[in-house]
Design an enzyme around this catalytic site. Structure first.
Site, PDB file in Angstrom:
ATOM      1  N   ILE A 399     -17.091   5.631 -50.322  1.00 27.22           N
ATOM      2  CA  ILE A 399     -17.457   4.543 -51.216  1.00 27.22           C
ATOM      3  C   ILE A 399     -18.808   4.804 -51.863  1.00 27.22           C
ATOM      4  O   ILE A 399     -19.029   4.497 -53.043  1.00 27.22           O
ATOM      5  CB  ILE A 399     -17.434   3.233 -50.416  1.00 27.22           C
ATOM      6  CG1 ILE A 399     -15.981   2.911 -50.018  1.00 27.22           C
ATOM      7  CG2 ILE A 399     -18.058   2.088 -51.176  1.00 27.22           C
ATOM      8  CD1 ILE A 399     -15.845   1.970 -48.841  1.00 27.22           C
ATOM      9  N   ASP A 400     -19.729   5.390 -51.117  1.00 31.24           N
ATOM     10  CA  ASP A 400     -21.075   5.652 -51.609  1.00 31.24           C
ATOM     11  C   ASP A 400     -21.051   6.669 -52.751  1.00 31.24           C
ATOM     12  O   ASP A 400     -21.632   6.445 -53.818  1.00 31.24           O
ATOM     13  CB  ASP A 400     -21.937   6.158 -50.455  1.00 31.24           C
ATOM     14  CG  ASP A 400     -23.398   5.774 -50.591  1.00 31.24           C
ATOM     15  OD1 ASP A 400     -23.741   5.005 -51.500  1.00 31.24           O
ATOM     16  OD2 ASP A 400     -24.200   6.233 -49.756  1.00 31.24           O
ATOM     17  N   ASP A 401     -20.385   7.808 -52.530  1.00 29.30           N
ATOM     18  CA  ASP A 401     -20.284   8.799 -53.595  1.00 29.30           C
ATOM     19  C   ASP A 401     -19.600   8.229 -54.823  1.00 29.30           C
ATOM     20  O   ASP A 401     -19.999   8.510 -55.963  1.00 29.30           O
ATOM     21  CB  ASP A 401     -19.506  10.021 -53.090  1.00 29.30           C
ATOM     22  CG  ASP A 401     -20.400  11.014 -52.384  1.00 29.30           C
ATOM     23  OD1 ASP A 401     -20.935  11.906 -53.056  1.00 29.30           O
ATOM     24  OD2 ASP A 401     -20.573  10.899 -51.163  1.00 29.30           O
ATOM     25  N   GLU A 404     -22.026   6.136 -56.862  1.00 30.54           N
ATOM     26  CA  GLU A 404     -23.061   6.924 -57.534  1.00 30.54           C
ATOM     27  C   GLU A 404     -22.483   7.814 -58.629  1.00 30.54           C
ATOM     28  O   GLU A 404     -23.134   8.057 -59.653  1.00 30.54           O
ATOM     29  CB  GLU A 404     -23.826   7.759 -56.505  1.00 30.54           C
ATOM     30  CG  GLU A 404     -24.701   6.940 -55.567  1.00 30.54           C
ATOM     31  CD  GLU A 404     -25.832   6.222 -56.278  1.00 30.54           C
ATOM     32  OE1 GLU A 404     -26.438   6.810 -57.202  1.00 30.54           O
ATOM     33  OE2 GLU A 404     -26.113   5.072 -55.918  1.00 30.54           O
ATOM     34  N   HIS A 475     -25.491   0.272 -53.405  1.00 37.14           N
ATOM     35  CA  HIS A 475     -25.033   1.182 -54.449  1.00 37.14           C
ATOM     36  C   HIS A 475     -23.776   0.657 -55.129  1.00 37.14           C
ATOM     37  O   HIS A 475     -23.607   0.813 -56.344  1.00 37.14           O
ATOM     38  CB  HIS A 475     -24.792   2.573 -53.858  1.00 37.14           C
ATOM     39  CG  HIS A 475     -26.038   3.216 -53.352  1.00 37.14           C
ATOM     40  ND1 HIS A 475     -26.054   4.198 -52.376  1.00 37.14           N
ATOM     41  CD2 HIS A 475     -27.347   3.016 -53.674  1.00 37.14           C
ATOM     42  CE1 HIS A 475     -27.296   4.570 -52.140  1.00 37.14           C
ATOM     43  NE2 HIS A 475     -28.097   3.868 -52.916  1.00 37.14           N
TER      44      HIS A 475
END
Length: 661
Positions: A399-401, A404, A475
Site C-alpha cells: 500500500i505504501d509503494d 508514493e 501516505h
C-alpha cells in the site's frame, strides 16, 4: 569528506541560506540524475546486518556448495562490522546483539578464521558472558540445528499441518504478516523433517554454563507454552497421511509463490528457507525451481573493493592492497527508490517533462501489478492495481509503494496521460479497498492484527503481523488528497485515525522509518494536503515537538533505540541527512519556511553536503521490524534532502485534482 557543521550560534541571513540551498540542490539533483539506470529506475544499496551474510554462507555449507571466493569476500564484510568488544550490532553504532554475534562467528569459522584468533576469542567470550547459544533467538538456533550444534527437540515446534487451517481459525497462515507467512511455511517443512548435516567443527566455546530453567509462562504465554509441548508430542506420533499431505501442500504453496526472477517475496529470508525446504522435499540443485532460487539470491549480493583486512584469504603482508568484499542485501528497493527519486527531482524544480522523469514514469507504469496475490484472501472481490517494493514481487504489492508511486506519477507530464490516468485509477481503487476496519492502512494486508502470532514461542525474531501504521496511512491520505478525494468519507476516516494516534508530545510513531521523526515527517504533510490548516492544534503540537528535539548543530536524528526506549531516545540521535529532511518536510508543510528551525535545518544540510552532491549517512534510518531489524537505505541520504531543499526553494507541491466521476 564532509564540510564543517554550522555552529548553533550562527544564524545565517535568509538570502545566504537560500543561495547555499540552491547550490546544494543543484549538486544533489545532478548526483541523483547520474545514478538513474538506463531503464529508468533508481536503486540504492539496502544495508541491514551481518546475519544476511552469515546465513548465506551457512546455506551454501548446508547445500554442499561452498565457494571460496564468496567465503573470503563475505568474511571481509563481516569482520568490518565487528565492534571493539568482539560483538556485532544490528545497526551502525548500536549495541552488540547476541544472535547476530553467534551467526557472524559461525560464518567466520566457515571462512577459516580460527577460534583462537583475537577477534574470534573476543566474540566467543562476549557470547558466553550473555548466556551463550541457549539465549539466542529461535532463527539462530534453527541454523545451528541444521548442523547438529543445537537439538531440534529444544526448538519450538512448527507443524506443516497449519497450512490446512481455514482463515477463520486463529493462527492460520494468513494471520501472519506476508513476510512472516512466506518464512513460516517453508520452515514448517524444515521443522517436520529436522535435517542435520555433518558439523565442520565444534562450537563448544559458544556455550555458557547452564542457568536456571525459564519460568513457566502465565496467561496467554503459558497457554502457548503448553500448546508447544503438545505439538512436540504430536511430532513423535503424527498422523502419517495428514503429515504427508501437509508437506505436499506446503511445498505446492511455496512453488506457486516463486516469482519470475526465482525469488520469493523479493526478500532474502523466505528465499533461503524456501530453497532449504524444497531441497529437503527432493528437489535437486539442478531443478529449475532451485536453480532459479539460488540465482536470485546471488543477485542480492553487492560486491566492492576495499583494503584487504589480513584475514585468512589475504595472507600476511598485504598493506595497501585491496580485496573483494561481498555484502548481501535482505531485499532490493527499486520501485520505492524510483518513486521517491522522481518526487524529489520534481519538487526540486526539474521540468515535469524532463526525459529522466518520463523514463522513470514509463518504468513505474510497467511495474504495476494487475493480477491477484495473497491479499485477495481478505479482499477477494477487489481488482488489483498496486505496486510492490522490489523488481519482482507480484504476490505482495504494498500500500505504501502504491501511494508514493501515484504521487510520483502525478508530478510527471507523460506523453500518454490516459495511460497514467488508467494506472492511477486502478491504484487508487486498490488502496481504498485495502483500508482496514479502523480507517487506517497497513503495509500489505487488511486487518492483519491478530494478537496470537506474536505470542508463539517460535516468533521471537521481530514483528510478525502487519497492523495499520501512521506513516503508511499518511501516505495514502496524501495520495487521496492529490486525487481530489480529501473529502471522501474514507479519507476522513484515515485523517481521524491519524489525529487519534498522535502522541501526547505531538509526534507520531514511525513503523517503517526511524522513528518518531519519520512518523511526524510523514503525517504533517498529509494532513496539510488533506485540507487541515497549519493552525490546527495537532499540527502546532507536531511543530513544537520538532523544534524541541532539533539538535544543537541544526539537524535532526533519531537512534533505533527509540523503539524499545522511547523515554530516552524519542527524537534523539546524531543528525542525519534523511531525518533532517523528514523534519523539514513537516515544518515546511506547516508553514514554517521562514522559521529559525527550518533555517538552521537547511543550513545543516548545505553545510554537510559532500563535494559530489550527496551526504554521508552511516546511520540506519529505515525500519524492517522495529528494533529487531534495522535498515540503511543508501538512497535515503539523497532523495529526502533533495525533496526538502526543493520544497524550501519552490514551495509545497500540492496540486489536488478534481474528483473523477
Amino acid at each position: 569528506m564532509t564540510a564543517t557543521t554550522v555552529e548553533p550560534s550562527e544564524t545565517p541571513s535568509e538570502p545566504a541560506v537560500r543561495t547555499a540551498a540552491r547550490a546544494a540542490a543543484d549538486r544533489a539533483v545532478a548526483h541523483l540524475l547520474a545514478r538513474q539506470d538506463p531503464a529508468g529506475w533508481w536503486k540504492g544499496d539496502l544495508e541491514t546486518n551481518v546475519t544476511m551474510d552469515a546465513e548465506d554462507l551457512m546455506l551454501r555449507q548446508f547445500l554442499g556448495i561452498p565457494d571460496t571466493r564468496v567465503l573470503a569476500a563475505a568474511a571481509r564484510h563481516i569482520r568490518s562490522r565487528q565492534r571493539d568488544d568482539g560483538a556485532w550490532p544490528t545497526f551502525h553504532g548500536g549495541p552488540g546483539d547476541l544472535s547476530a554475534t553467534i551467526e557472524a562467528y559461525v560464518a567466520l569459522r566457515l571462512a577459516g578464521d580460527p577460534a583462537g584468533a583475537p577477534h574470534m576469542a573476543a566474540a566467543s567470550a562476549w557470547v558466553r558472558e550473555r548466556g551463550g547459544i541457549a539465549r539466542s533467538r529461535v532463527f539462530t538456533r534453527i541454523w545451528l540445528a541444521l548442523f547438529g550444534w543445537w537439538r531440534w527437540e529444544d526448538l519450538p515446534e512448527l507443524p506443516p499441518e497449519m497450512i490446512f487451517l481455514p482463515t477463520w481459525v486463529p493462527l492460520n497462515i494468513y494471520d501472519f504478516g506476508c513476510w512472516a507467512r512466506q518464512t513460516i511455511v517453508p520452515l514448517t517443512i524444515v521443522s517436520a523433517l529436522r535435517p542435520v548435516r555433518p558439523a565442520p567443527f565444534a562450537l563448544d566455546e559458544l556455550h555458557a554454563a547452564a542457568g536456571p530453567a525459564p519460568a513457566a509462562g502465565t496467561g496467554w504465554d503459558g497457554v502457548f507454552q503448553r500448546l508447544d509441548r503438545l505439538l512436540h508430542a504430536y511430532h513423535k506420533v503424527p498422523l502419517r497421511p495428514l503429515r504427508r499431505a501437509a508437506l505436499r501442500s506446503a511445498t505446492r504453496w511455496i512453488i506457486e509463490r516463486q516469482e519470475n526472477d526465482g525469488c520469493w517475496g523479493g526478500i532474502q529470508p523466505p528465499a533461503v528457507y524456501s530453497v532449504i525446504a524444497l531441497h529437503l522435499m527432493g528437489y535437486d540443485l539442478d531443478h529449475p525451481v532451485l536453480r532459479a532460487g539460488l540465482e536470485s539470491l546471488d543477485r542480492f549480493a553487492v560486491w566492492r573493493e576495499e583494503p584487504a583486512d589480513g584475514g585468512p584469504a589475504d595472507g600476511a603482508g598485504t598493506p595497501g592492497r585491496t580485496a573483494e568484499v561481498r555484502m548481501v542485501e535482505a531485499c532490493q528497493s527499486p520501485v520505492w527508490d524510483t518513486c521517491l527519486a522522481a518526487i524529489a527531482l520534481a519538487d526540486a524544480g526539474l521540468p515535469a517533462d524532463h526525459p529522466a522523469l518520463v523514463k522513470a514514469a514509463d518504468w513505474m507504469l510497467d511495474e504495476q501489478i494487475t493480477r491477484p496475490g495473497d491479499w485477495t484472501v481478505r479482499r477477494p472481490g477487489l481488482p488489483p492495481g498496486g505496486w510492490a517494493f522490489e523488481f519482482h514481487n507480484d504476490n505482495y504489492p504494498d500500500i505504501d509503494d502504491t501511494a508514493e508511486v501515484v504521487l510520483a506519477l502525478r508530478r510527471i507530464d507523460h506523453p500518454d496521460p490516459a495511460r497514467v490516468d488508467t494506472a492511477v485509477a486502478r491504484a487508487t481503487r486498490w488502496n481504498l479497498g485495502m483500508q482496514s476496519r479502523d480507517g487506517a492502512w497497513g503495509a500489505f494486508d487488511v486487518d492483519n492484527t491478530s494478537p496470537f502470532p506474536n505470542r508463539l514461542p517460535f516468533c521471537d525474531f521481530g514483528e510478525v503481523i502487519d497492523p495499520p501504521s501512521a506513516d503508511v496511512t499518511a501516505h495514502v491520505v496524501e495520495m487521496l488528497a492529490w486525487e481530489g478525494l480529501a473529502d471522501d468519507p474514507r479519507t476522513r476516516r484515515g485523517i481521524a485515525w491519524l489525529l487519534a494516534e498522535q502522541e501526547s508530545d505531538g509526534s507520531w510513531f514511525g513503523r517503517w522509518g526511524t522513528n518518531y521523526v519519520y512518523g511526524t515527517g510523514s503525517v504533517v504533510p498529509a494532513l496539510i494536503a488533506a485540507g487541515l490548516p497549519a493552525s490546527h492544534p495537532a499540527v502546532r503540537r507536531a511543530v513544537g515537538w520538532l523544534e524541541r528535539v532539533q539538535n544543537d548543530d541544526g539537524g535532526w536524528g533519531e537512534d533505533q533505540r527509540s523503539y524499545p526506549d522511547p523515554a530516552n531516545w524519542r527524537g534523539r540521535g546524531a543528525s542525519t541527512a534523511s531525518q533532517t529532511a523528514w523534519a523539514l518536510l513537516a515544518l515546511l508543510a506547516a508553514g514554517e519556511r521562514d522559521g529559525r528551525a527550518v533555517e538552521r535545518g537547511i543550513a545543516w544540510l548545505t553545510a554537510t553536503q559532500t563535494p559530489d552532491g550527496t551526504w554521508d549517512e552511516p546511520y540506519f534510518t529505515g525500519t524492517g521490524f522495529p528494533w529487531d531489524f534495522s535498515i540503511n537505505y543508501h538512497l535515503y541520504r539523497q532523495v529526502f534532502p533533495v525533496t526538502a531543499l526543493g520544497r524550501y526553494l519552490h514551495g509545497e507541491p500540492h496540486r489536488p485534482r478534481p474528483r473523477s466521476a
